[in-house]
Design an enzyme around this catalytic site. Structure first.
Site, PDB file in Angstrom:
ATOM      1  N   ASP A  59     -94.926 -14.990  54.428  1.00 31.34           N
ATOM      2  CA  ASP A  59     -94.043 -14.108  55.205  1.00 31.34           C
ATOM      3  C   ASP A  59     -92.603 -14.559  54.938  1.00 31.34           C
ATOM      4  O   ASP A  59     -92.204 -15.656  55.338  1.00 31.34           O
ATOM      5  CB  ASP A  59     -94.383 -14.241  56.700  1.00 31.34           C
ATOM      6  N   LEU A  60     -91.853 -13.706  54.280  1.00 37.18           N
ATOM      7  CA  LEU A  60     -90.488 -14.075  53.870  1.00 37.18           C
ATOM      8  C   LEU A  60     -89.553 -14.233  55.074  1.00 37.18           C
ATOM      9  O   LEU A  60     -88.419 -14.683  54.922  1.00 37.18           O
ATOM     10  CB  LEU A  60     -89.931 -13.016  52.906  1.00 37.18           C
ATOM     11  N   SER A 126     -82.829   2.662  46.885  1.00 37.79           N
ATOM     12  CA  SER A 126     -83.368   4.009  47.068  1.00 37.79           C
ATOM     13  C   SER A 126     -82.271   5.051  47.009  1.00 37.79           C
ATOM     14  O   SER A 126     -81.131   4.787  47.405  1.00 37.79           O
ATOM     15  CB  SER A 126     -84.076   4.078  48.420  1.00 37.79           C
ATOM     16  N   TYR A 151     -83.708   2.444  58.006  1.00 34.04           N
ATOM     17  CA  TYR A 151     -84.292   2.085  56.701  1.00 34.04           C
ATOM     18  C   TYR A 151     -83.243   2.274  55.604  1.00 34.04           C
ATOM     19  O   TYR A 151     -82.963   1.363  54.826  1.00 34.04           O
ATOM     20  CB  TYR A 151     -85.526   2.943  56.394  1.00 34.04           C
ATOM     21  N   LYS A 155     -81.003  -0.528  52.967  1.00 34.81           N
ATOM     22  CA  LYS A 155     -80.834  -0.480  51.506  1.00 34.81           C
ATOM     23  C   LYS A 155     -79.344  -0.553  51.159  1.00 34.81           C
ATOM     24  O   LYS A 155     -78.937  -1.245  50.235  1.00 34.81           O
ATOM     25  CB  LYS A 155     -81.458   0.796  50.922  1.00 34.81           C
ATOM     26  N   ARG A 233     -86.905  17.542  45.583  1.00 37.23           N
ATOM     27  CA  ARG A 233     -86.818  16.100  45.343  1.00 37.23           C
ATOM     28  C   ARG A 233     -87.085  15.815  43.865  1.00 37.23           C
ATOM     29  O   ARG A 233     -87.614  16.668  43.146  1.00 37.23           O
ATOM     30  CB  ARG A 233     -87.878  15.359  46.183  1.00 37.23           C
TER      31      ARG A 233
HETATM   32  C1  WQD Z   1     -90.638  14.732  50.412  1.00 38.36           C
HETATM   33  C2  WQD Z   1     -90.531  16.202  50.798  1.00 38.36           C
HETATM   34  C3  WQD Z   1     -90.473  16.587  53.165  1.00 38.36           C
HETATM   35  C4  WQD Z   1     -94.496  15.215  54.050  1.00 38.36           C
HETATM   36  C5  WQD Z   1     -88.804   9.145  51.579  1.00 38.36           C
HETATM   37  C6  WQD Z   1     -87.789   8.059  51.784  1.00 38.36           C
HETATM   38  C7  WQD Z   1     -87.409   7.476  50.447  1.00 38.36           C
HETATM   39  C8  WQD Z   1     -88.658   7.004  49.766  1.00 38.36           C
HETATM   40  C9  WQD Z   1     -89.615   8.175  49.563  1.00 38.36           C
HETATM   41  C10 WQD Z   1     -89.098   4.719  50.322  1.00 38.36           C
HETATM   42  C11 WQD Z   1     -89.568  16.429  51.960  1.00 38.36           C
HETATM   43  C12 WQD Z   1     -91.721  17.194  52.555  1.00 38.36           C
HETATM   44  C13 WQD Z   1     -93.324  15.533  53.390  1.00 38.36           C
HETATM   45  C14 WQD Z   1     -95.277  16.255  54.625  1.00 38.36           C
HETATM   46  C15 WQD Z   1     -93.690  17.855  53.834  1.00 38.36           C
HETATM   47  N1  WQD Z   1     -89.295   5.997  50.538  1.00 38.36           N
HETATM   48  N2  WQD Z   1     -92.947  16.836  53.287  1.00 38.36           N
HETATM   49  N3  WQD Z   1     -94.842  17.541  54.501  1.00 38.36           N
HETATM   50  O1  WQD Z   1     -88.403  11.958  52.624  1.00 38.36           O
HETATM   51  O2  WQD Z   1     -87.848  12.550  50.202  1.00 38.36           O
HETATM   52  O3  WQD Z   1     -88.210  10.177  50.821  1.00 38.36           O
HETATM   53  O4  WQD Z   1     -89.918   8.674  50.882  1.00 38.36           O
HETATM   54  O5  WQD Z   1     -88.451   4.168  49.505  1.00 38.36           O
HETATM   55  O6  WQD Z   1     -86.537   6.400  50.665  1.00 38.36           O
HETATM   56  O7  WQD Z   1     -86.625   8.634  52.345  1.00 38.36           O
HETATM   57  O8  WQD Z   1     -90.134  11.703  50.773  1.00 38.36           O
HETATM   58  O9  WQD Z   1     -92.500  12.360  50.593  1.00 38.36           O
HETATM   59  O10 WQD Z   1     -91.526  11.990  52.908  1.00 38.36           O
HETATM   60  O11 WQD Z   1     -90.865  14.002  51.608  1.00 38.36           O
HETATM   61  O12 WQD Z   1     -93.321  19.041  53.740  1.00 38.36           O
HETATM   62  O13 WQD Z   1     -96.356  16.016  55.246  1.00 38.36           O
HETATM   63  O14 WQD Z   1     -91.813  16.647  51.269  1.00 38.36           O
HETATM   64  O15 WQD Z   1     -89.913  17.477  54.132  1.00 38.36           O
HETATM   65  O16 WQD Z   1     -88.899  17.646  51.737  1.00 38.36           O
HETATM   66  P1  WQD Z   1     -88.578  11.698  51.173  1.00 38.36           P
HETATM   67  P2  WQD Z   1     -91.340  12.469  51.517  1.00 38.36           P
END
Ligand code: WQD
Length: 341
Positions: A59-60, A126, A151, A155, A233
């Protein structure tokens, strides 16, 4: 070959990076506290590479244990630091846990790196640091916005701490890698994403819905100013992402870096909407996905995808795998995990 420490090396991106480091011939030591991973991942890595990495459960947050680790492994030449909590929603509810786990541990590690003759440090950052960028695609010089979550803030703060440390510690060379959206699994189906509990991220929720673990996928909003109204994305295959870490590490170990602290965006350069991701899944899996459109999710940005020129030109790295490749590998992995239950 050089000894490389990978913290969080049993996690999703960490485990895929350990495989690529071993493929490159590095000696890998993994630290993981198993809070969001399983020791069984070691077997998966070993099945792929034929080499069992050294693993130390640690555990860091325990400063003394971190000091003892580096006293024992003072020959470490590089550190890839993945270990952190990463759930945006959870961080809003538990900010102090996130600051302690993501910032406190980074400080303990950097204090030990300052004692080494020379060390290369790769930080898992990120695209969250950009928030909703003013311009797309997003370049590394895009302004860092006020974080939308603790979160994301960890970062941003983490990058600043590393930058300031490198300024006064010429023995530390560092690169922050700003990931876009990592998805998929290794083609061997030996390792992949293992979300604990209900997945927050889109792709594991898709595959768990398709396999029958989840009733229905909720698509968060269809009224955004995008081609089909759903968020956009940059979904990057985790194996491409892992390979980028090996390239970035090599840049530092060979002293090819242009500054003591650098940042690189890691994405495909292409944006995909939520509905496009669903269509890709249905195409590669042959499964019809049960989903419904619901309200927007708080904190979501409309669109984010990378300008990949800096990584292409300076790292000589470019993503090779497609969205379909990633969705196909994610589905194969989901099927395997459920079959083993
Ligand atoms: C992607 C898209 C949602 C779930 C996050 C963190 C980022 C990284 C990756 C850690 C969005 C949509 C999602 C669902 C949906 N994490 N969605 N229904 O939010 O872009 O990034 O995760 O490093 O730092 O911010 O990724 O996969 O949660 O969402 O419609 O059940 O999918 O609205 O548009 P996100 P995500």
């Amino acid at each position: 070959m050089d000894k490389i420490l990978v913290t969080g090396g049993l996690g999703f991106i960490g485990s895929h990076t350990v495989v690529e480091l071993q493929n490159e011939g590095y000696e890998v030591v993994i630290i993981d506290d198993l809070s969001n991973s399983s020791e069984k991942v070691l077997d998966g890595i070993t099945a792929i590479t034929g080499k069992a990495p050294i693993f130390e459960k640690l555990d860091l947050k325990e400063k003394g244990k971190v000091e003892a680790f580096f006293a024992k492994h003072s020959d470490v030449k590089g550190v890839i630091h993945f270990a952190a909590s990463k759930a945006v929603g959870e961080s809003v509810k538990e900010p102090l846990m996130y600051y302690e786990n993501n910032i406190g541990t980074l400080i303990y590690i950097l204090k030990e790196l300052k004692k080494l003759p020379s060390v290369s440090f790769i930080f898992s950052s990120s695209c969250t640091v950009y928030g909703q960028a003013d311009e797309l695609p997003i370049t590394e010089s895009a302004p860092v916005k006020i974080a939308e979550s603790p979160y994301g803030n960890t970062k941003q703060i983490g990058e600043e701490i590393i930058k300031d440390t490198c300024k006064i510690s010429p023995n530390i060379k560092a690169i922050a890698l700003r990931y876009f959206n990592p998805i998929g699994a290794h083609e061997s189906v030996e390792i992949g994403e293992l979300p604990i509990g209900v997945p927050q991220n889109l792709v594991p929720f898709i595959t768990q819905t398709a396999i029958g673990l989840r009733e229905q996928l909720s698509v968060f909003g269809e009224d955004y100013p995008t081609s089909d109204g759903t968020c956009v994305r940059d979904y990057i295959h985790v194996v491409d992402l892992a390979k980028a870490h090996v390239v970035a590490l090599g840049r530092l170990l060979k002293n090819n870096n242009k500054a003591n602290y650098e940042t690189f965006n890691l994405g495909t350069g292409t944006g995909s909407s939520v509905l496009e991701v669903l269509k890709s899944f249905e195409k590669v899996s042959g499964q019809k996905l049960n989903y419904k459109i619901v309200d927007r999710r708080e904190g979501d940005v409309v669109a984010a995808y990378a300008d990949t020129n800096k990584a292409n030109d300076e790292l000589g790295w470019k993503s090779q795998l497609t969205l379909d490749d990633a969705m196909s590998s994610a589905w194969k992995w989901e099927q395997k995990v459920r079959a083993l239950e």
